[in-house]
Design a protein around this motif. Structure first.
Motif, PDB file in Angstrom:
ATOM      1  N   GLU A   1      -4.516   4.498  -0.838  1.00 56.25           N
ATOM      2  CA  GLU A   1      -3.482   3.497  -0.542  1.00 56.25           C
ATOM      3  C   GLU A   1      -2.922   3.767   0.857  1.00 56.25           C
ATOM      4  OE1 GLU A   1      -3.797   1.135  -2.242  1.00 56.25           O
ATOM      5  OE2 GLU A   1      -3.848   1.525  -4.392  1.00 56.25           O
TER       6      GLU A   1
ATOM      7  N   GLU B   1       0.824  -1.210   0.000  1.00 54.72           N
ATOM      8  CA  GLU B   1       0.000   0.000   0.000  1.00 54.72           C
ATOM      9  C   GLU B   1       0.864   1.269   0.000  1.00 54.72           C
ATOM     10  OE1 GLU B   1      -2.956  -0.797  -0.563  1.00 54.72           O
ATOM     11  OE2 GLU B   1      -3.369  -2.735   0.373  1.00 54.72           O
TER      12      GLU B   1
ATOM     13  N   HIS C   1      -5.292   2.224   3.126  1.00 52.46           N
ATOM     14  CA  HIS C   1      -5.136   0.768   3.150  1.00 52.46           C
ATOM     15  C   HIS C   1      -4.002   0.356   4.083  1.00 52.46           C
ATOM     16  CE1 HIS C   1      -7.315   0.141  -0.960  1.00 52.46           C
ATOM     17  NE2 HIS C   1      -8.079   0.636  -0.023  1.00 52.46           N
TER      18      HIS C   1
ATOM     19  N   GLU D   1     -10.847   0.071  -3.981  1.00 57.06           N
ATOM     20  CA  GLU D   1     -10.010  -0.433  -5.081  1.00 57.06           C
ATOM     21  C   GLU D   1     -10.697  -0.232  -6.434  1.00 57.06           C
ATOM     22  OE1 GLU D   1      -6.587  -0.904  -5.543  1.00 57.06           O
ATOM     23  OE2 GLU D   1      -6.918  -1.846  -3.609  1.00 57.06           O
TER      24      GLU D   1
HETATM   25 FE   LIG Z   1      -4.568  -0.716  -1.865  1.00 56.47          FE
END
Ligand SMILES: [Fe+2]
Ligand SMILES: [Fe+2]
Length: 471
Positions: free
Chosen positions: A151, A121, A154, A241
């Protein structure tokens, strides 16, 4: 449950009820911000960016849009709703209640999987940190930053699991996730593809199409996990995503559109001198990104993969929709392999072929985008079709590692392959040409000459909306 934004760390996991965990994460938060400022998008930390932020985790309308300076983005911990009735869908614990805590026997394995996922990530944010300087438009710049902040979120998702369920080891792993860096010679990221550079926007679009899609399949298999907090985390990550893959899918389609326009206008396939990327060159970038993303699924035949499935740690793509015994003890699965100078299919134990099965689902999904891109070409009246290269082409991991296979699946000797490589993969010259096209366009509504405008803006805003406002 709604997300509480009045707290220092927005969350829907009742963080305030667990003071120790809350304090530990509040200690990690400034380190994350330091990392973001140092390794995140360079030169845009003060810009106002039109970003979406999660407001709840249910499927309808979870996002709110507004102008935010990226370091002020409300990164937080969001898990999909808990299903209290959820039972384990597969493997030897099938039918038992999903685990709310990590069983001791699977602790090491689960930790490794979470760390490996978590490591990708921040890695992608690092890979993309210089792209802002050559954005083809404000619309694209905003999309890049949306991907980047998500990201970052994440990473929060995985760090939460490490802190909440893995004690001191988990806290140490969370530190190391900020210490490894993409391409670093001493402390690189864990997976090879995440140490490559993303040097230009064409690479970025192919990366979000192919490599974020690998992420989708990894998350989908972890969403089937018996470890319920991991499953719930991954289910919410999958909703984010989808936007990343949209950026790649539509980004490539717009490049293809522009290329076709230039081909018709100048009556030539060679649009390079007119500031475009030829279809042949796009195919080479496609070949590259598809093949390196295939490697991320691991070896075709893997005893680890069998262990993960049987233990219930990782499932198949859409495990609960499959109509079989979800144990697969005696089942077989066909796997491509090299034999006598050719490629043949051979049945393998299905349990050991889990990686290959997930890769198969991924390949099918990848092919859908090509159909859309090919329609753009066809509508322009041009005869050309993109193709996914053979899965054995240009592989570094698994049955085909080191083999010399052409994009149409012919096994070759090394010299013959090398003689054709420049037709199949971007050369240094190709890459230099593409990088040469990358000049920043930052006037609202204007687009670089190598890419067409999008059909519509973000969140019903106009295409010429000022998606990023500079400090
Ligand atoms: Fe991701
Ligand atoms: Fe992503």
């Amino acid at each position: 449950m709604a997300i509480d934004y009045s707290e220092l760390i927005p969350n829907n996991v009742n963080l305030a009820d667990n003071r120790r965990l809350q304090r530990a994460l509040e200690e990690w938060q400034p380190k994350f911000l330091d990392w973001w400022k140092e390794m995140g998008p360079e030169g845009y930390q003060e810009a106002d960016v039109y970003l979406r932020t999660a407001t709840s985790v249910d499927a309808q309308g979870w996002a709110q849009f507004g102008r935010v300076k990226m370091p002020d983005y409300r990164w937080g911990i969001f898990l999909a709703e808990q299903d209290r009735e959820r039972v384990i869908s597969h493997g030897e614990h099938k039918g038992q209640p999903a685990w709310q805590e990590v069983p001791g026997e699977y602790r090491a394995v689960l930790r490794r999987l979470i760390v490996t996922q978590g490591d990708t990530e921040p890695a992608s944010v690092e890979q993309q940190r210089l792209l802002g300087q050559t954005c083809p438009s404000l619309y694209d710049l905003r999309n890049l930053f949306q991907v980047n902040v998500e990201e970052g979120r994440h990473l929060w998702a995985m760090v939460y699991l490490l802190h909440a369920h893995f004690g001191r080891d988990g806290r140490e792993e969370a530190e190391e996730l900020l210490q490894r860096h993409s391409g670093d010679t001493d402390k690189p990221r864990i997976l090879g593809a995440f140490n490559e550079k993303t040097p230009d926007w064409l690479s970025f679009f192919f990366f979000t199409y192919f490599t974020d899609r690998d992420g989708k399949y990894q998350l989908a298999s972890l969403a089937e996990s018996a470890f319920d907090p991991l499953s719930r985390t991954c289910r919410f990550m999958l909703t984010e995503e989808a936007h990343h893959m949209f950026v790649g899918d539509t980004g490539i389609a717009r490049v293809v559109q522009r290329t076709c326009d230039l081909m018709r206008e100048h009556r030539t396939d060679d649009v390079g001198p007119h500031g475009g990327v030829s279809l042949a060159l796009l195919q080479k970038y496609l070949n590259f990104h598809f093949s390196v993303s295939l490697d991320l699924f691991g070896s075709e035949v893997s005893s680890n993969a069998a262990t993960y499935y049987t233990a219930g740690i990782k499932g198949r793509f859409e495990e609960t929709k499959k109509d079989d015994d979800h144990l697969l003890k005696d089942a077989a699965y066909p796997v491509a392999q090299l034999r006598d100078g050719g490629i043949v299919m051979a049945d393998m134990p299905a349990l050991n072929a889990m990686n290959e099965r997930l890769r198969d689902d991924y390949v099918t999904d990848c092919a859908r985008g090509l159909v859309r891109w090919n329609q753009v070409i066809k509508r322009a009246g041009i005869e050309f079709e993109f193709r996914l290269p053979h899965r054995a082409f240009h592989r570094q991991i698994g049955n085909f590692a080191g083999a010399q296979v052409s994009p149409d699946g012919q096994v070759m000797d090394a010299a013959a392959w090398a003689a054709r490589a420049a037709d199949w993969l971007p050369t240094d010259e190709d890459r230099a040409f593409v990088i040469g096209l990358m000049r920043p366009v930052t006037e609202p509504g204007k687009f670089a000459g190598w890419i067409a405008p999008p059909a519509r803006g973000i969140n019903n805003q106009a295409v010429n909306f000022e998606y990023v406002r500079f400090a």
